[in-house]
Enzyme design. Structure first.
Site, PDB file in Angstrom:
ATOM      1  N   LYS A  45       0.901  -1.104   0.043  1.00 19.48           N
ATOM      2  CA  LYS A  45      -0.051  -0.082  -0.048  1.00 19.48           C
ATOM      3  C   LYS A  45       0.646   1.097   0.046  1.00 19.48           C
ATOM      4  CE  LYS A  45      -2.593  -0.526   3.892  1.00 19.48           C
ATOM      5  NZ  LYS A  45      -3.622   0.651   4.045  1.00 19.48           N
ATOM      6  N   LEU A  74      -5.632   7.283   1.428  1.00 22.43           N
ATOM      7  CA  LEU A  74      -4.337   6.761   1.765  1.00 22.43           C
ATOM      8  C   LEU A  74      -4.175   6.430   3.262  1.00 22.43           C
ATOM      9  CD1 LEU A  74      -2.422   9.684  -0.445  1.00 22.43           C
ATOM     10  CD2 LEU A  74      -2.647   7.571  -0.944  1.00 22.43           C
ATOM     11  N   CYS A 129      -2.909   9.418  -6.999  1.00 25.65           N
ATOM     12  CA  CYS A 129      -4.103   9.218  -6.352  1.00 25.65           C
ATOM     13  C   CYS A 129      -5.015  10.409  -6.615  1.00 25.65           C
ATOM     14  CB  CYS A 129      -3.758   9.295  -4.518  1.00 25.65           C
ATOM     15  SG  CYS A 129      -5.535   9.367  -3.868  1.00 25.65           S
ATOM     16  N   ILE A 190      -1.973   2.911 -15.513  1.00 26.84           N
ATOM     17  CA  ILE A 190      -2.642   4.039 -15.108  1.00 26.84           C
ATOM     18  C   ILE A 190      -2.963   3.781 -13.371  1.00 26.84           C
ATOM     19  CG2 ILE A 190      -3.404   5.216 -17.090  1.00 26.84           C
ATOM     20  CD1 ILE A 190      -6.594   4.128 -16.369  1.00 26.84           C
ATOM     21  N   ASN A 191      -3.323   4.743 -12.834  1.00 27.58           N
ATOM     22  CA  ASN A 191      -3.799   4.966 -11.417  1.00 27.58           C
ATOM     23  C   ASN A 191      -5.457   5.170 -11.805  1.00 27.58           C
ATOM     24  OD1 ASN A 191      -4.495   4.950  -8.617  1.00 27.58           O
ATOM     25  ND2 ASN A 191      -2.526   5.824  -8.264  1.00 27.58           N
ATOM     26  N   GLY A 243      -8.102  -2.421 -14.845  1.00 26.39           N
ATOM     27  CA  GLY A 243      -9.370  -3.340 -15.580  1.00 26.39           C
ATOM     28  C   GLY A 243      -8.606  -4.869 -15.882  1.00 26.39           C
TER      29      GLY A 243
HETATM   30  C1  DHB Z   1      -6.514   5.918  -2.983  1.00 30.46           C
HETATM   31  C2  DHB Z   1      -5.494   6.231  -3.491  1.00 30.46           C
HETATM   32  C3  DHB Z   1      -5.028   5.704  -4.980  1.00 30.46           C
HETATM   33  O1  DHB Z   1      -4.127   5.939  -5.411  1.00 30.46           O
HETATM   34  C4  DHB Z   1      -6.254   5.719  -5.671  1.00 30.46           C
HETATM   35  O2  DHB Z   1      -5.972   5.333  -6.996  1.00 30.46           O
HETATM   36  C5  DHB Z   1      -7.534   5.359  -5.175  1.00 30.46           C
HETATM   37  C6  DHB Z   1      -7.621   5.821  -3.839  1.00 30.46           C
HETATM   38  C7  DHB Z   1      -6.685   6.361  -1.662  1.00 30.46           C
HETATM   39  O3  DHB Z   1      -6.150   6.085  -0.698  1.00 30.46           O
HETATM   40  O4  DHB Z   1      -7.907   7.139  -1.472  1.00 30.46           O
END
Ligand code: DHB
Length: 323
Positions: A45, A74, A129, A190-191, A243
């Site tokens: 994480k 986070l 994020c 990607i994120n 995905g």
């Molecule tokens: C969170 C962090 C991320 O990088 C993401 O893609 C989605 C959620 C988070 O901790 O809220």
């Protein structure tokens, strides 16, 4: 049987399927579990300088087979506490990649030093994020910020640095190019895609935080497009994310230009047993197409790749355009 082992720069993986950050990584045991279930590597994480509780509930909204929207905030135990979990995963023999997030280059560098000292094989920088104030996309949307952060980290560690790129921008490939200039060994793309769900009866967003990040099968075309564009733009290896829930999804990412992939939402839906199925399915798909290895599929959907699949070095399977 098709060969599934792959390299992302100097990082060797037994197969292309990595456990994505933020999924199943609460403890060393859970990371070790994903490794034991067949993942090619596990990403922790995202860890910050101090403990964070994260956002209040609700933090997740499910979209059935399409995926989910989440805003966790986070949550993490901080870099003082988390290394003991990494130690457990490393003792189990796992290939561990440490994910970190920070608000500026200096904070990333401090965290990177600490994370590297745990013995992880590589670092992944969360520059993406989509909703945490002061972090993620807020520091990862401007190419010059990305370059500065990556450079600051690369200067203080000897392990490969992977920059995780946001799709929530007009030109994700420009962010990848900035990471490459900063010295990144690879990019992951990607994120999650920024999203929102509304509860009409309560007349407010479903998630307590409001905005969240969309993941799962719904975003696969977005991820593929980003990987495709990045492959045409940079020479460093790409890890595809977004995905992936079948071996064929992974093969699509390989052909778009990824050398490995991350699996997140599919693990939340099917548990860590998905890794064995993914490995089996990718091997079968490659076999059906007569492609001898995962690496030989990398970039195969690009015109240069179609011209001579199998005739070139897979490590340099494309000619990069000048930046
Ligand atoms: C969170 C962090 C991320 O990088 C993401 O893609 C989605 C959620 C988070 O901790 O809220």
């Amino acid at each position: 049987m098709a060969e599934l082992a792959t390299r992302v720069g100097t990082l060797s993986l037994r197969n292309p399927f990595l456990l994505a950050s933020g999924i199943w990584g609460e403890s060393g045991e859970s990371l070790a579990g994903a490794w034991g279930a067949g993942a090619g590597g596990v990403i922790t994480k995202s860890i910050g300088t101090s403990a964070r509780a994260g956002f209040p509930n609700p933090t997740v909204e499910q979209y059935g087979k399409w995926g989910m929207l989440n805003a966790m905030g986070l949550p993490n135990p901080g870099i003082d506490e988390y290394p003991r979990e990494i130690e457990v995963a490393l003792r189990a023999g796992a290939t561990v990649i440490g994910s970190i997030f920070g608000g500026a280059a200096e904070e990333f560098a401090t965290l990177a030093r600490r994370m590297a000292a745990t013995g992880v094989a590589a670092l992944e920088l969360n520059l993406s994020c989509p909703h945490a104030e002061g972090y993620g996309t807020e520091v990862g949307s401007d190419p010059s910020d990305v370059e500065e952060i990556v450079r600051a980290v690369v200067e203080v560690v000897r392990i490969p640095v992977i920059a995780k790129i946001t799709p929530n921008t007009s030109d994700p490939a420009a962010l990848a190019a900035a990471a490459e200039r900063g010295g990144a060994a690879a990019v992951s793309a990607i994120n999650t895609v920024r999203g929102l769900a509304i509860d009409v009866r309560l007349r407010r967003p479903v998630l307590a935080h409001g905005l969240g990040g969309l993941s799962g099968p719904a975003i696969k075309p977005v991820g593929l497009a980003c990987v495709w564009q990045i492959y045409e733009r940079v020479r460093i290896p790409i890890i595809g994310v977004g995905g992936i829930s079948t071996g064929q999804d992974a093969l699509e990412y390989l052909m778009a230009g990824a050398r490995a992939v991350e699996v997140g939402t599919a693990v939340t839906q099917g548990g860590i047993r998905v890794f064995r199925r993914l490995v089996r399915q990718l091997s079968a798909s490659l076999g059906e197409l007569g492609i001898p290895s995962a690496e030989r599929a990398v970039g195969a959907a690009h015109s240069a790749g179609q011209a001579d699949l199998g005739a070139r070095s897979p490590a340099r399977a494309h000619i990069a355009k000048p930046a």
